[in-house]
Design a protein around this motif. Structure first.
Motif, PDB file in Angstrom:
ATOM      1  N   SER A  49      37.302  65.326  28.603  1.00  0.00           N
ATOM      2  CA  SER A  49      37.938  66.597  28.237  1.00  0.00           C
ATOM      3  C   SER A  49      39.266  66.816  28.961  1.00  0.00           C
ATOM      4  O   SER A  49      40.093  67.599  28.486  1.00  0.00           O
ATOM      5  N   HIS A  61      41.852  73.070  23.513  1.00  0.00           N
ATOM      6  CA  HIS A  61      40.714  73.008  22.593  1.00  0.00           C
ATOM      7  C   HIS A  61      41.191  73.466  21.226  1.00  0.00           C
ATOM      8  O   HIS A  61      41.999  74.385  21.124  1.00  0.00           O
ATOM      9  N   SER A  97      32.240  65.198  25.314  1.00  0.00           N
ATOM     10  CA  SER A  97      33.414  65.629  26.082  1.00  0.00           C
ATOM     11  C   SER A  97      33.289  65.286  27.565  1.00  0.00           C
ATOM     12  O   SER A  97      34.276  65.331  28.289  1.00  0.00           O
ATOM     13  N   ASP A  98      32.079  64.936  28.028  1.00  0.00           N
ATOM     14  CA  ASP A  98      31.953  64.539  29.433  1.00  0.00           C
ATOM     15  C   ASP A  98      31.907  63.017  29.593  1.00  0.00           C
ATOM     16  O   ASP A  98      31.596  62.505  30.673  1.00  0.00           O
ATOM     17  N   GLY A 100      31.438  68.761  22.226  1.00  0.00           N
ATOM     18  CA  GLY A 100      31.013  69.572  23.366  1.00  0.00           C
ATOM     19  C   GLY A 100      29.500  69.577  23.522  1.00  0.00           C
ATOM     20  O   GLY A 100      28.771  69.007  22.695  1.00  0.00           O
ATOM     21  N   ALA A 101      29.018  70.264  24.576  1.00  0.00           N
ATOM     22  CA  ALA A 101      27.586  70.296  24.872  1.00  0.00           C
ATOM     23  C   ALA A 101      26.785  70.927  23.729  1.00  0.00           C
ATOM     24  O   ALA A 101      25.645  70.558  23.478  1.00  0.00           O
ATOM     25  N   ASP A 102      27.408  71.870  22.993  1.00  0.00           N
ATOM     26  CA  ASP A 102      26.689  72.543  21.905  1.00  0.00           C
ATOM     27  C   ASP A 102      26.803  71.793  20.573  1.00  0.00           C
ATOM     28  O   ASP A 102      26.557  72.358  19.512  1.00  0.00           O
ATOM     29  N   HIS A 140      29.367  70.974  18.988  1.00  0.00           N
ATOM     30  CA  HIS A 140      30.549  71.300  18.200  1.00  0.00           C
ATOM     31  C   HIS A 140      31.726  70.470  18.680  1.00  0.00           C
ATOM     32  O   HIS A 140      31.876  70.235  19.884  1.00  0.00           O
ATOM     33  N   ILE A 187      35.226  69.869  19.923  1.00  0.00           N
ATOM     34  CA  ILE A 187      36.163  70.766  20.613  1.00  0.00           C
ATOM     35  C   ILE A 187      37.614  70.319  20.451  1.00  0.00           C
ATOM     36  O   ILE A 187      38.532  71.014  20.853  1.00  0.00           O
TER      37      ILE A 187
END
Ligand code: ZN
Length: 382
Positions: A250, A256, A327-328, A348-350, A352, A354
């Motif tokens: 990220s 974003h 993203s990580d 992303g974590a959810d 989605h 980004i």
């Protein structure tokens, strides 16, 4: 590495082989210089023989360079690197492959190239002996010279200075000993800058002090300059590796990207999203799921008067066609992916999307990081 227009010749073992237009110029120059030599050495022979010898010598020389690169490519495959292309250009060749992840891979991938030339030199000397025995002087002349040139190619490439193969061998050894790759790259880059600078100095000396040393002096200077520039870009690579090591993907996103729905007009995307934000792609969401991305380049390709009537859904690329990473993920892994893809979507974590990282964004982020890193020596910047 040289950029610009490339011509695809075909594939060898499934690996695309490309040439640059400069390579064609080089081939003609090489034939001409061999011919000029053979007409003096074999002045009692017909012109046809000298031309045939020059063409044969050129094919052997350029073939040797190709085999050197093919050696890298095949070894790269064997060590599980992603080998994407072999490019032949004016001063030799280059094999594009993913970055090795350990010193042994780098060592073996590199060592095979000069080894191919040294083996070819031995083979060509064998052929020269046979041709001599059979009284085929013209063939012996060509193979004998090609043997020396291969020895020279292999030997010069083994000089331990980046960006030569020897520089990568030095880097692999230093990497193994120090366990610190950026440091290893810097060591090899310093040797390269030293060698390049030394050759430039010698070239200038030859130009000024030696009578008739103009051409040789210029050649030395040019080779020195290319080594120096190559070493500089290796040093930049070390710096990039150091600042991105251990960082999440990220950090490579300048901003974003806010998702849009598939009925959003391309006109709005161009004027509001791409014009005002540092994003190269925008995720398209329908019913809370990311279904694709609109690339700025695709949106801009729509003629201006059609943009209001074209929707994001018309021009988006489905997610299945885009490389995606969490993203990580490791930022350096994203850089590796970008050597094969125009951009990489970050999830992303959810779940989605980004945003998407592109080469252009990486350039902006690195420039920013360089600006912020006051202790960074300026000579590593290119
Ligand atoms: Zn090589």
């Amino acid at each position: 590495m040289p950029q610009g227009h490339r011509i695809r010749l075909g594939r060898l073992f499934g690996i695309p082989v490309e040439i640059t237009p400069s390579w064609i110029l080089l081939s003609i120059l090489v034939v001409w210089s061999f011919w000029a030599r053979y007409t003096t050495v074999f002045h009692h022979r017909s012109d046809g023989v000298a031309v045939a010898m020059a063409v044969a010598a050129t094919i052997i020389l350029l073939g040797s360079i190709l085999l050197h690169e093919l050696g890298h490519a095949v070894m790269g495959r064997a060590r599980k690197l992603r080998v994407s292309a072999i490019t032949l250009y004016i001063f030799g060749g280059a094999t594009t492959a993913s970055d090795p992840t350990n010193p042994l891979d780098e060592f073996l991938f590199t060592l095979i190239g000069p080894t191919v030339n040294l083996v070819l030199a031995l083979g060509l000397w064998g052929a020269t002996g046979l041709a001599d025995g059979a009284n085929l002087a013209a063939i012996a002349q060509v193979t004998g010279e090609a043997a020396w040139l291969n020895l020279l190619l292999g030997g010069f490439n083994l000089v331990p200075a980046a960006p030569l193969d020897g520089g990568h061998l030095l880097e692999a050894v230093a990497w193994r000993i120090t366990k610190d790759r950026p440091r290893a790259i810097r060591i090899s880059a310093r040797a390269g800058a030293g060698l390049g600078g030394g050759l430039i100095g010698l070239g200038v000396l030859e130009l000024l002090m030696v009578r008739g040393g103009l051409v040789e002096g210029l050649w030395l200077g040019l080779i020195g300059y290319m080594l120096f520039e190559g070493a500089r870009s290796e040093a930049t690579r070390a710096w990039v590796e150091q600042v991105l090591k251990g960082k999440p993907a990220s950090v490579l996103l300048t901003e974003h990207a806010a998702p849009v729905t598939s009925d959003t007009s391309v006109g709005w995307l161009v004027n509001s999203e791409f014009a005002r934000h540092h994003v190269d792609a925008v995720p398209v969401e329908d019913h809370g799921h990311t279904v694709g991305m609109v690339l700025a380049a695709d949106a801009l390709a729509v003629p201006e008067r059609q943009r209001l009537h074209t929707t994001a859904g018309d021009v988006m690329r489905p997610m299945s066609s885009l490389p995606q990473e969490p993203s990580d993920a490791d930022a350096l892994e994203i850089l590796r992916l970008l050597s094969d893809h125009p951009l990489v979507a970050l999830v992303g974590a959810d779940q989605h999307v980004i945003g998407a990282v592109s080469q252009r964004q990486v350039g902006m982020v690195l420039e920013r990081l360089h600006y912020l890193a006051a202790d960074n020596p300026t000579w590593t910047h290119s």
